[in-house]
Write a protein that holds these residues in place. Sequence first.
Motif, PDB file in Angstrom:
ATOM      1  N   ALA A 115       0.632  -0.953   0.053  1.00  0.00           N
ATOM      2  CA  ALA A 115      -0.046   0.273  -0.249  1.00  0.00           C
ATOM      3  C   ALA A 115       1.246   1.326  -0.228  1.00  0.00           C
ATOM      4  CB  ALA A 115      -1.012  -0.192   1.145  1.00  0.00           C
ATOM      5  N   PHE A 163       2.091   2.014  -3.318  1.00  0.00           N
ATOM      6  CA  PHE A 163       0.882   2.231  -4.662  1.00  0.00           C
ATOM      7  C   PHE A 163       0.530   4.320  -4.033  1.00  0.00           C
ATOM      8  CE2 PHE A 163      -1.378  -0.958  -7.196  1.00  0.00           C
ATOM      9  CZ  PHE A 163      -0.146  -1.081  -7.363  1.00  0.00           C
ATOM     10  N   VAL A 164       0.616   4.066  -3.058  1.00  0.00           N
ATOM     11  CA  VAL A 164      -0.175   5.738  -2.650  1.00  0.00           C
ATOM     12  C   VAL A 164       1.496   6.645  -2.782  1.00  0.00           C
ATOM     13  CG1 VAL A 164      -0.671   7.559  -0.675  1.00  0.00           C
ATOM     14  CG2 VAL A 164      -1.699   4.634  -0.934  1.00  0.00           C
ATOM     15  N   LEU A 172       1.656   9.109  -5.299  1.00  0.00           N
ATOM     16  CA  LEU A 172       0.930  10.352  -5.241  1.00  0.00           C
ATOM     17  C   LEU A 172       1.510  11.760  -4.429  1.00  0.00           C
ATOM     18  CD1 LEU A 172      -1.753   7.928  -5.033  1.00  0.00           C
ATOM     19  CD2 LEU A 172      -1.932  10.299  -7.451  1.00  0.00           C
ATOM     20  N   PHE A 178     -13.380  10.795  -3.984  1.00  0.00           N
ATOM     21  CA  PHE A 178     -12.928   9.635  -3.628  1.00  0.00           C
ATOM     22  C   PHE A 178     -13.311   8.935  -2.168  1.00  0.00           C
ATOM     23  CE2 PHE A 178     -11.933   5.502  -4.248  1.00  0.00           C
ATOM     24  CZ  PHE A 178     -11.082   5.451  -3.621  1.00  0.00           C
ATOM     25  N   GLN A 238     -16.173   7.038  -1.358  1.00  0.00           N
ATOM     26  CA  GLN A 238     -15.000   5.281  -1.041  1.00  0.00           C
ATOM     27  C   GLN A 238     -16.031   4.225  -0.864  1.00  0.00           C
ATOM     28  OE1 GLN A 238     -12.846   2.793   0.827  1.00  0.00           O
ATOM     29  NE2 GLN A 238     -11.328   4.953   1.684  1.00  0.00           N
ATOM     30  N   ILE A 273     -16.242   1.357  -4.274  1.00  0.00           N
ATOM     31  CA  ILE A 273     -16.014   0.227  -3.795  1.00  0.00           C
ATOM     32  C   ILE A 273     -16.702  -0.278  -4.045  1.00  0.00           C
ATOM     33  CG2 ILE A 273     -14.208  -1.465  -3.018  1.00  0.00           C
ATOM     34  CD1 ILE A 273     -12.677   0.947  -2.238  1.00  0.00           C
ATOM     35  N   TYR A 329      -6.671  -0.049   3.427  1.00  0.00           N
ATOM     36  CA  TYR A 329      -6.072  -0.844   2.174  1.00  0.00           C
ATOM     37  C   TYR A 329      -6.661  -0.482   1.282  1.00  0.00           C
ATOM     38  CZ  TYR A 329      -2.197  -1.408   6.034  1.00  0.00           C
ATOM     39  OH  TYR A 329      -1.624  -1.415   7.037  1.00  0.00           O
ATOM     40  N   ARG A 330      -7.154  -1.309   0.750  1.00  0.00           N
ATOM     41  CA  ARG A 330      -8.665  -1.279  -0.010  1.00  0.00           C
ATOM     42  C   ARG A 330      -8.616  -0.301  -1.202  1.00  0.00           C
ATOM     43  NH1 ARG A 330     -14.612  -2.453   0.796  1.00  0.00           N
ATOM     44  NH2 ARG A 330     -14.627  -0.716   1.112  1.00  0.00           N
ATOM     45  N   ALA A 331      -8.299   1.133   0.101  1.00  0.00           N
ATOM     46  CA  ALA A 331      -8.422   2.506  -1.001  1.00  0.00           C
ATOM     47  C   ALA A 331      -7.477   2.870  -1.113  1.00  0.00           C
ATOM     48  CB  ALA A 331      -8.643   3.322   0.780  1.00  0.00           C
ATOM     49  N   ALA A 332      -6.121   2.402  -0.543  1.00  0.00           N
ATOM     50  CA  ALA A 332      -4.738   2.966  -0.828  1.00  0.00           C
ATOM     51  C   ALA A 332      -4.534   1.880  -2.434  1.00  0.00           C
ATOM     52  CB  ALA A 332      -3.506   2.196   0.185  1.00  0.00           C
ATOM     53  N   TYR A 333      -4.818   0.545  -2.617  1.00  0.00           N
ATOM     54  CA  TYR A 333      -4.984   0.162  -3.741  1.00  0.00           C
ATOM     55  C   TYR A 333      -5.356   1.213  -4.639  1.00  0.00           C
ATOM     56  CZ  TYR A 333      -1.683  -3.136  -0.839  1.00  0.00           C
ATOM     57  OH  TYR A 333      -0.407  -3.987  -0.541  1.00  0.00           O
ATOM     58  N   PHE A 334      -6.512   1.658  -4.588  1.00  0.00           N
ATOM     59  CA  PHE A 334      -7.249   2.243  -5.425  1.00  0.00           C
ATOM     60  C   PHE A 334      -6.924   3.318  -5.960  1.00  0.00           C
ATOM     61  CE2 PHE A 334     -10.807   0.718  -8.202  1.00  0.00           C
ATOM     62  CZ  PHE A 334     -11.287   2.116  -7.984  1.00  0.00           C
ATOM     63  N   THR A 335      -6.151   4.130  -5.058  1.00  0.00           N
ATOM     64  CA  THR A 335      -5.996   5.678  -5.063  1.00  0.00           C
ATOM     65  C   THR A 335      -5.259   5.921  -6.687  1.00  0.00           C
ATOM     66  OG1 THR A 335      -5.710   5.218  -2.974  1.00  0.00           O
ATOM     67  CG2 THR A 335      -5.587   7.618  -3.988  1.00  0.00           C
TER      68      THR A 335
END
Lengths: 300, 438, 290
Positions: A43, A46-47, A50, A282, A286, A290, C107-113
């Motif tokens: 995570a 991934f972040v 940004l 978002f 959120q 999702i 974590y779901r949000a993090a991977y989706f960002t």
Amino acid sequence: MLTEDPQNHESKRHESKRAEGAGNPAGARRRPWLYEGLVALGALLFVFPLVLILITAFKPDSEIVHFQGLLPRATTLANFRAILGSPEEIPIARWFGNSLFISSAATLLVLTVDSLAAYAFARLDLPGKKWVFGAVVATMMVPGQILLVPVYLILNRLGWLDTPTALIVPAGAGAFGVFLLHQFFVSLPKELEEAAAIDGCSRWGIFWHILLPLSKPALATLGIFTFIGSWNDFLGPMVYLDSVDKYTLPVGIALFQTSYYAEYGLTLAASVLCTLPVIVAFLLFQRHIIQGIALSGLKE
Amino acid sequence: MSEGARMHTLHKTSLILLLMASALLTTSFTGCGSGGRRVVTVRFWNGFTGPDGRTMLRLVKRFNQENPDVDVLMQRMDWATYYNKLFVAGLGGRAPEVFVLQTLAIPRFAKSGFVRGVDDLCAQPDGIDVHDIDANIWQGVAVAGKHYGAPLDIWPMGMYYNRRLFREAGIVDARGEPKPPTDRAEFLEALRKLTRPASGGKPDQWGFVFTNFESNVYSFMLQFGGEFFTPDDTRCIMNGPRNVAALQFCVDLIRKYKVAPPPENYDAWIGFRQGKIGMVFEGIYMLADLQKQQDLDFGGAPVPDVGGRRAVWAGSHNLCLRSDLQGPELRASWRFIKFLSDNSLDWAAGGQIPVRKSLRETPRFKGMAVQSAFAREIPYVVYLPRLPFIFEYQTEFNNAVEKALRGSATPQEALDTATANINKIMARERNAGSGGER
Amino acid sequence: MTRSRSLRRWSGYLYALPYLTLFGLFVVLPLLYGLRLSLFRWEMLSQLPPRFAGLGNYAEAVRDPYFWRSLVATFQFVALAVPLTVCLALLLAVGLKSLHGRRQAFYRAAYFTPTILTISVAGILWRWFYNSEFGLFNAYLGRFGIKVPWLTDTHWAMLSIVLMTLWWTVGGPMVVLLAGLQNIPPQYHEAAVLDGATGWKSFRYITLPLLRPVLLFVVVINVIGAFQVFGQTFMITRGGPEMSTRSLVQYIYETAFNNYRMGYAAALSWLLFLVIAVFSLAQFRLMKER
């Protein structure tokens, strides 16, 4: 502290956790901290980009070209000032307004038009319904770019090129929304509607008073999808808009890349300004987004 | 539905309404709108993104202020989409009054009847003195004897060199100032002196790097005396021996003399900006980008003559008029064009070279060191071949050069392929009746 | 059927009329327009009108090395991106499944960002990452003396694009698969445990089969999307180096908008549609049968 306690005494939880462990390739219950650690690391990766955009936007161009470390040596607001400070040359507020207007209008259009059509396909007895609906769904397979050239010519004939209309009206033709809402409507129990029909409620009444209110999550989801998709659309505005003051944000940002090189600092700063609203939206919605994606995948 | 859910829904609905309202407000608030006076609107399209665009906007603003009866609206977009949109706008009757065409695009737009000739306008008292423009540049906008645009600037490819590296390598003149090479021998020697492998914390250093395949290699080919089309313009002969020799020379710089890095793993222009390269050949339009790099001590000079003939790639922006302009629109548009031409020194400050010889004589221009240096090349600049299907030609040429420089094909093979493809395109154009010749 | 009942049935189409009008105008009509256009030669810059060419454009495409080259590049992308994306998404979904509530949502949000970023922003960012001279990756790898030709080598370029795509798009499939996993009733796994099947066995024989419909959906959607790749390749490498990353959609775009050959571009578009249709149908058959 981060992990489930495998010695939890509540039997049900214990059982379902064992079941979870059984469903996972190596049994998460055995080394939960490892799994969570990996997930957390991922995570972060991934972040991180940004966050990086944000940090780098505060670097002067010469420092970006000459990489000297993640954090800026000479923090500067020059990039942001250049973007926000010359509205005639860089009408970023205008672009923002355009994006907002176009995305909102497209979303409203899609919600209206798609819910009506989905209702018809899901609940009404239409002749040839299967064929028509099947054809609509089949077009989801058509790559959007195939339509680029003909739609450009059609829009030209209609005289809509270089107007926001070119980006709003065609958005209503997408099949995804109809498909999503159709799946959702179909999954609702029919009893309410049947009862209402017996009471003399018209088809419109059923739609407006019963189905729609029950569909708020699906509608919200479709709305967010459409909004974000329209906001981020690059090819459409690039091809259908000519005037700089009609541009949307993604296309406007691209103006900082000449054919020969990219003005990295300005582009990154503009990207920050462009992305921030989307991230805020978002985070607010959120859960719905999702949920919506999950819905679209499950009711297949 | 529960109370909470309804409140949530209300909240969201009002949020959406709020969003829409603010969108409308923003759009109308920042909307531009000139007064409702009787002014002639002149729409002006170009591909000037980046800092060029900002310079041009300032010029437009000045013109509008000085000419309240004309309102020039400038639109700019990426060059890549610019040409197509321009033409399709023409088809739909939405073409702008004034637009910029690079010289390479003039043949195809002129042939399709899109552009108005400017010879009559130049001849008028308020016209532009065509003798104030270099002959070869003026020829660039000519198709079948008629001229189709007013050249605004010329951007030759020139040499940027790193003065610090030159001094360190001892390539200096009597006064200790860096001495850029002027011919092949000096060029090769400078390259050898400037190339150094990485050592002791200092990065590797190269004498030269190919930044723009098209302009670099085209210039070399011209210098070697290469030809591209048969004299009657019916066949492409780009794979002739002189072109092959020129391309081989380029390849040798990388593979044999090893004074330029292999392009497979190098961001050429950035390398120069980082101070790792001795010399690059690039257009004058890159000047603005270099000036941002404050820790780079660079200079500009004409490209050395490496092949035996002085020649260098160049391009120009030309101001063109839509073919069906009449009356007040035509007059206003021409006034705008003349204004830009007369003030092209302001345009030059952004990193261009004006085509008006009188302006180049001014002390202000002479004070622009790099532009003046590059301007010395004007007598022998050569434009790209005059072709209607210029974009496809460029694709073929660039492909061939890329393959040769990266070592995927020999120069002969690469040029053979390109020549064959171009001849195929010419045959296709001939069959289509649009004329395969230039 | 009585007349009024039949009328009532048809009148139901009124609800769908607004949508079907837009659909007809902006999907069906362009499709047919494109089909018709593909049968003509129309070079937009000559002053000649379009000329009928029958299947000439299609024949030219088959003989066009650039068409095949871009098709190959597209296939490479699909072959790399889809399996990697789906597998990573599945892995992440499985990992997330063991978490609950707030943590899982986080974590779901993090991977989706990354997915909510627009392509121009994502493209610029990764172009910076991948730059040979000052890019982030090489800046750090440079300390170990490694300099990777991320975007300048014909073999690395596509891999770099795929890596970026992974980051950018894994969020969507991950969420769908997670929902799919969570939809599997725990009884199945409990039964498996009682039978002595745990870990990998349970995953393979219980989880995967139950997940198949969702998995199929994810794979098909991803394949369709991957065939249409354009934004990443156009923004990051412009199709280079040496056209090794020029996707078919980019070739179509350039044929139409740079070379002005509208008829030919339309024909290429229909060929792409054919390829996608064939693949999607084949996938459906394949995965459904097993």
